[in-house]
Design an enzyme around this catalytic site. Structure first.
Site, PDB file in Angstrom:
ATOM      1  N   LYS A  11      -0.910 -14.823   8.572  1.00  0.00           N
ATOM      2  CA  LYS A  11      -2.350 -14.544   8.642  1.00  0.00           C
ATOM      3  C   LYS A  11      -3.042 -15.437   9.687  1.00  0.00           C
ATOM      4  O   LYS A  11      -2.443 -16.397  10.185  1.00  0.00           O
ATOM      5  CB  LYS A  11      -2.949 -14.721   7.243  1.00  0.00           C
ATOM      6  CG  LYS A  11      -2.368 -13.734   6.205  1.00  0.00           C
ATOM      7  CD  LYS A  11      -3.050 -13.930   4.850  1.00  0.00           C
ATOM      8  CE  LYS A  11      -2.560 -12.929   3.817  1.00  0.00           C
ATOM      9  NZ  LYS A  11      -3.275 -13.111   2.521  1.00  0.00           N
ATOM     10  N   TYR A  51      -6.575  -3.362   2.942  1.00  0.00           N
ATOM     11  CA  TYR A  51      -6.906  -4.012   1.670  1.00  0.00           C
ATOM     12  C   TYR A  51      -7.827  -3.158   0.800  1.00  0.00           C
ATOM     13  O   TYR A  51      -8.550  -3.694  -0.047  1.00  0.00           O
ATOM     14  CB  TYR A  51      -7.538  -5.380   1.932  1.00  0.00           C
ATOM     15  CG  TYR A  51      -6.542  -6.453   2.336  1.00  0.00           C
ATOM     16  CD1 TYR A  51      -5.605  -6.950   1.425  1.00  0.00           C
ATOM     17  CD2 TYR A  51      -6.542  -6.988   3.614  1.00  0.00           C
ATOM     18  CE1 TYR A  51      -4.692  -7.935   1.792  1.00  0.00           C
ATOM     19  CE2 TYR A  51      -5.630  -7.978   3.987  1.00  0.00           C
ATOM     20  CZ  TYR A  51      -4.710  -8.444   3.057  1.00  0.00           C
ATOM     21  OH  TYR A  51      -3.806  -9.428   3.412  1.00  0.00           O
ATOM     22  N   PHE A  59     -14.562 -10.882  -3.407  1.00  0.00           N
ATOM     23  CA  PHE A  59     -14.120 -11.582  -2.205  1.00  0.00           C
ATOM     24  C   PHE A  59     -13.780 -10.641  -1.050  1.00  0.00           C
ATOM     25  O   PHE A  59     -13.291 -11.086  -0.003  1.00  0.00           O
ATOM     26  CB  PHE A  59     -12.921 -12.483  -2.521  1.00  0.00           C
ATOM     27  CG  PHE A  59     -11.717 -11.746  -3.066  1.00  0.00           C
ATOM     28  CD1 PHE A  59     -10.815 -11.113  -2.221  1.00  0.00           C
ATOM     29  CD2 PHE A  59     -11.484 -11.685  -4.438  1.00  0.00           C
ATOM     30  CE1 PHE A  59      -9.711 -10.434  -2.722  1.00  0.00           C
ATOM     31  CE2 PHE A  59     -10.377 -10.999  -4.941  1.00  0.00           C
ATOM     32  CZ  PHE A  59      -9.495 -10.367  -4.081  1.00  0.00           C
ATOM     33  N   ARG A 104       3.512 -20.754   0.883  1.00  0.00           N
ATOM     34  CA  ARG A 104       2.093 -21.031   0.612  1.00  0.00           C
ATOM     35  C   ARG A 104       1.879 -22.481   0.185  1.00  0.00           C
ATOM     36  O   ARG A 104       0.865 -23.096   0.546  1.00  0.00           O
ATOM     37  CB  ARG A 104       1.554 -20.043  -0.426  1.00  0.00           C
ATOM     38  CG  ARG A 104       1.264 -18.666   0.207  1.00  0.00           C
ATOM     39  CD  ARG A 104       0.948 -17.623  -0.817  1.00  0.00           C
ATOM     40  NE  ARG A 104       0.375 -16.403  -0.214  1.00  0.00           N
ATOM     41  CZ  ARG A 104       0.285 -15.246  -0.854  1.00  0.00           C
ATOM     42  NH1 ARG A 104       0.732 -15.123  -2.107  1.00  0.00           N
ATOM     43  NH2 ARG A 104      -0.247 -14.187  -0.265  1.00  0.00           N
ATOM     44  N   ASN A 114      -4.471 -18.129   2.708  1.00  0.00           N
ATOM     45  CA  ASN A 114      -3.176 -18.474   2.114  1.00  0.00           C
ATOM     46  C   ASN A 114      -1.975 -18.138   3.001  1.00  0.00           C
ATOM     47  O   ASN A 114      -0.877 -17.941   2.508  1.00  0.00           O
ATOM     48  CB  ASN A 114      -3.056 -17.871   0.711  1.00  0.00           C
ATOM     49  CG  ASN A 114      -3.203 -16.362   0.712  1.00  0.00           C
ATOM     50  OD1 ASN A 114      -3.327 -15.758   1.760  1.00  0.00           O
ATOM     51  ND2 ASN A 114      -3.161 -15.760  -0.455  1.00  0.00           N
ATOM     52  N   HIS A 117       1.175 -12.904   3.994  1.00  0.00           N
ATOM     53  CA  HIS A 117       1.142 -11.724   3.121  1.00  0.00           C
ATOM     54  C   HIS A 117       2.570 -11.297   2.811  1.00  0.00           C
ATOM     55  O   HIS A 117       3.447 -11.405   3.669  1.00  0.00           O
ATOM     56  CB  HIS A 117       0.434 -10.562   3.836  1.00  0.00           C
ATOM     57  CG  HIS A 117       0.578  -9.242   3.139  1.00  0.00           C
ATOM     58  ND1 HIS A 117      -0.238  -8.887   2.089  1.00  0.00           N
ATOM     59  CD2 HIS A 117       1.461  -8.216   3.309  1.00  0.00           C
ATOM     60  CE1 HIS A 117       0.133  -7.678   1.648  1.00  0.00           C
ATOM     61  NE2 HIS A 117       1.166  -7.260   2.376  1.00  0.00           N
ATOM     62  N   GLU A 128       2.722  -0.245   4.245  1.00  0.00           N
ATOM     63  CA  GLU A 128       2.197  -1.322   5.095  1.00  0.00           C
ATOM     64  C   GLU A 128       2.973  -1.426   6.409  1.00  0.00           C
ATOM     65  O   GLU A 128       2.383  -1.700   7.465  1.00  0.00           O
ATOM     66  CB  GLU A 128       2.237  -2.640   4.318  1.00  0.00           C
ATOM     67  CG  GLU A 128       1.256  -2.636   3.153  1.00  0.00           C
ATOM     68  CD  GLU A 128       1.413  -3.802   2.195  1.00  0.00           C
ATOM     69  OE1 GLU A 128       0.650  -3.856   1.207  1.00  0.00           O
ATOM     70  OE2 GLU A 128       2.292  -4.667   2.414  1.00  0.00           O
TER      71      GLU A 128
HETATM   72  P1  IDP Z   1      -1.359 -11.533  -2.813  1.00  0.00           P
HETATM   73  O1  IDP Z   1      -1.630 -11.700  -1.334  1.00  0.00           O
HETATM   74  O2  IDP Z   1      -0.654 -12.730  -3.391  1.00  0.00           O
HETATM   75  O3  IDP Z   1      -0.655 -10.239  -3.136  1.00  0.00           O
HETATM   76  P2  IDP Z   1      -3.799 -10.300  -3.831  1.00  0.00           P
HETATM   77  O4  IDP Z   1      -4.324 -10.499  -5.208  1.00  0.00           O
HETATM   78  O5  IDP Z   1      -3.167  -8.984  -3.491  1.00  0.00           O
HETATM   79  O6  IDP Z   1      -2.775 -11.506  -3.530  1.00  0.00           O
HETATM   80  O7  IDP Z   1      -4.996 -10.588  -2.843  1.00  0.00           O
HETATM   81  C1  IDP Z   1      -4.901 -10.251  -1.466  1.00  0.00           C
HETATM   82  C2  IDP Z   1      -5.465 -11.383  -0.655  1.00  0.00           C
HETATM   83  O8  IDP Z   1      -6.866 -11.502  -0.913  1.00  0.00           O
HETATM   84  C3  IDP Z   1      -4.898 -12.769  -0.981  1.00  0.00           C
HETATM   85  O9  IDP Z   1      -3.660 -13.025  -0.359  1.00  0.00           O
HETATM   86  C4  IDP Z   1      -6.010 -13.673  -0.479  1.00  0.00           C
HETATM   87  O10 IDP Z   1      -5.964 -13.824   0.941  1.00  0.00           O
HETATM   88  C5  IDP Z   1      -7.255 -12.874  -0.846  1.00  0.00           C
HETATM   89  N1  IDP Z   1      -7.782 -13.274  -2.162  1.00  0.00           N
HETATM   90  C6  IDP Z   1      -7.264 -12.951  -3.374  1.00  0.00           C
HETATM   91  N2  IDP Z   1      -8.003 -13.469  -4.374  1.00  0.00           N
HETATM   92  C7  IDP Z   1      -9.022 -14.138  -3.765  1.00  0.00           C
HETATM   93  C8  IDP Z   1     -10.141 -14.904  -4.257  1.00  0.00           C
HETATM   94  O11 IDP Z   1     -10.334 -15.070  -5.466  1.00  0.00           O
HETATM   95  N3  IDP Z   1     -10.960 -15.443  -3.309  1.00  0.00           N
HETATM   96  C9  IDP Z   1     -10.773 -15.275  -1.961  1.00  0.00           C
HETATM   97  N4  IDP Z   1      -9.744 -14.565  -1.471  1.00  0.00           N
HETATM   98  C10 IDP Z   1      -8.878 -14.017  -2.345  1.00  0.00           C
HETATM   99 MG    MG Z   2      -1.282  -8.297  -2.968  1.00  0.00          MG
END
Ligand code: IDP
Ligand code: MG
Length: 139
Positions: A11, A51, A59, A104, A114, A117, A128
Site C-alpha cells: 500500500k 473496496y 472509515f 504488518r 497497514n 493487502h 482482485e
Molecule cells: P484486511 O485488509 O485485513 O482484510 P478489512 O477489514 O478488509 O481488513 O479492511 C480493509 C482495509 O480497510 C484495511 O486493510 C485497512 O486499511 C482499512 N481499515 C479497516 N478497518 C479500519 C478502521 O477501523 N479504520 C481505518 N481503516 C480501516
Molecule cells: Mg479484507
C-alpha cells in the site's frame, strides 16, 4: 485463476517508506512465487470499486484517500494454500494485534495504514487479480 494464487498490494505507506524490497524479500522467502507485478496508482473510482464492500463503513472515505495518495505495488502470488498462508504472513488488520514476525507487525503503522493487502478468499483473489492485471500480465 487456480486456487493456489492470491492477490496483494503493497500500500502507499509501505511504498513511501521504502519498504518494497524488504516486503518482497519476506514474501518470496516465505515460499510465494511472484506471477504478476507492477507499480501503479489507483484512481478514486478504482479504490471505491476495489473496496466497495466497505462503502458503508465509517472509515471508507479515509480508506479511499489513503489508497489513492501514491503508488502501490500490485502482485499476484502463487503457493499451495496461497490465500490462507498469505493472510497468516501479513498478520491481523490492526498491526497492534498482529503476530510477531508478520509483515504488518514489522512494517505497518496503524489499523488504517497497514502496509499490505491480502485477498480473503479464492474468489476474491481472482476478482482482485483481474481488477489490476490483464491475462497476458499474469504468468
Ligand atoms: P484486511 O485488509 O485485513 O482484510 P478489512 O477489514 O478488509 O481488513 O479492511 C480493509 C482495509 O480497510 C484495511 O486493510 C485497512 O486499511 C482499512 N481499515 C479497516 N478497518 C479500519 C478502521 O477501523 N479504520 C481505518 N481503516 C480501516
Ligand atoms: Mg479484507
Amino acid at each position: 485463476m487456480a486456487t493456489n494464487r492470491t492477490f496483494t498490494m503493497l500500500k502507499p505507506d509501505a511504498v513511501e517508506k521504502g519498504y518494497i524490497g524488504a516486503i518482497l524479500e519476506k514474501i518470496t522467502a516465505s515460499g510465494f512465487k511472484i506471477v504478476a507485478m507492477k507499480l501503479t496508482q489507483m484512481s478514486k473510482a478504482d479504490a471505491e470499486t476495489f473496496y466497495a464492500i466497505h462503502s458503508e463503513r465509517p472509515f471508507f472515505g479515509e480508506l479511499v484517500e489513503y489508497m489513492t495518495r501514491g503508488p502501490i505495488v500490485a502482485a499476484v502470488l502463487e503457493k499451495d494454500n496461497a490465500v490462507e498462508d498469505f493472510r497468516t504472513l501479513i498478520g491481523a488488520t490492526n498491526p497492534a494485534d498482529a503476530a510477531e514476525g508478520t509483515i504488518r507487525k514489522l512494517y505497518a503503522a496503524s489499523m488504517g495504514e497497514n502496509a499490505v493487502h491480502g485477498s480473503d478468499s479464492d474468489d476474491n483473489a481472482a476478482i482482485e487479480s483481474a481488477f489490476h492485471f490483464s491475462g497476458r500480465e499474469i504468468f
